[in-house]
Design a protein around this motif. Structure first.
Motif: not given
Length: 229
Positions: A87-89, A183-197, A113-115
């Motif tokens: 449902l998150r997706l 270079t333009y307004p940019t939206r990124v999804m960030k996953i902390e390395q510790s949480r991802l590992r 789960m990644l989200l």
């Protein structure tokens, strides 16, 4: 009386055998499934038929019925968790198609789960997302916008939606190999390395798919960089 008992036994056995065959066939099919969500759904259905089989065949198979109910409860618990992740997706309407394309090979619950481990960041033009030689605390993916990649004073690439940022640092455990600037307004999804590992230890399929995707992304960037040199 004896004839009546035999008649009843004859009537019940085919139904019992049928429920048994159906339950074991469905459970066998579940072993072939690689999608964990549908594997658990199929397992629950097969176990329900097995409970019906035990009830029809004998009143004394309480042990088997009890264990089947335990297995059903375990699978239902995990199905509830997987459904929540799916449902998150579904709720990420603006990014759903991009995320499915980016993380090809993962099902909706695994992307969910990644989200769950991620955060979203809106970077204005000019913000540095990584700095060459500095630690990279998170793996990032571009959802919208554009960034430039510079090594020293030379811009070596431009990247847009679907590209990873910080994959080299994540794969090698080293510092940033380039400075990435919006270079333009940019939206990124960030996953902390510790949480991802931690997530990759929990789910080996996510680990395998993500390493494949990061390897392919990195190879494409290196090839483009060599062609531009």
């Amino acid at each position: 009386m004896e004839g009546s008992s035999n008649e009843l036994l004859w009537f019940n056995l085919p139904w019992g055998d049928g429920a048994g065959h159906v339950s074991y066939l469905i459970i066998a099919i579940s072993y072939w499934l690689t999608n964990i969500y549908w594997l658990r759904v199929t397992a629950v259905i097969g176990l329900c038929f097995e409970v019906a089989y035990f009830v029809i065949v004998s009143d004394a198979l309480y042990t088997g019925i009890a264990w089947d109910l335990v297995f059903i409860a375990i699978n239902l618990f995990h199905l509830a968790r997987l459904t929540r992740e799916r449902l998150r997706l579904r709720f990420a309407t603006d990014d759903r198609d991009l995320l499915r394309t980016m993380f090809e090979g993962l099902d909706d619950s695994q992307i969910g789960m990644l989200l769950n481990s991620a955060s979203w960041h809106k970077a204005p033009a000019g913000e540095q997302l990584t700095v060459e030689g500095a630690p990279v605390p998170a793996l990032m993916t571009i959802a919208a916008g554009q960034v430039s990649v510079a090594v020293g004073d030379t811009i070596v690439a431009q990247m847009g939606p679907g590209c990873f940022i910080g994959e080299m640092a994540f794969l090698t455990g080293s510092t940033a190999s380039a400075t990435v600037t919006a270079t333009y307004p940019t939206r990124v999804m960030k996953i902390e390395q510790s949480r991802l590992r931690t997530l990759l230890v929990i789910d080996h399929q996510i680990a395998a798919v993500l390493h494949r995707l990061l390897g392919a992304d990195l190879a494409q960037k290196l090839r483009a960089r060599n062609e531009a040199a």
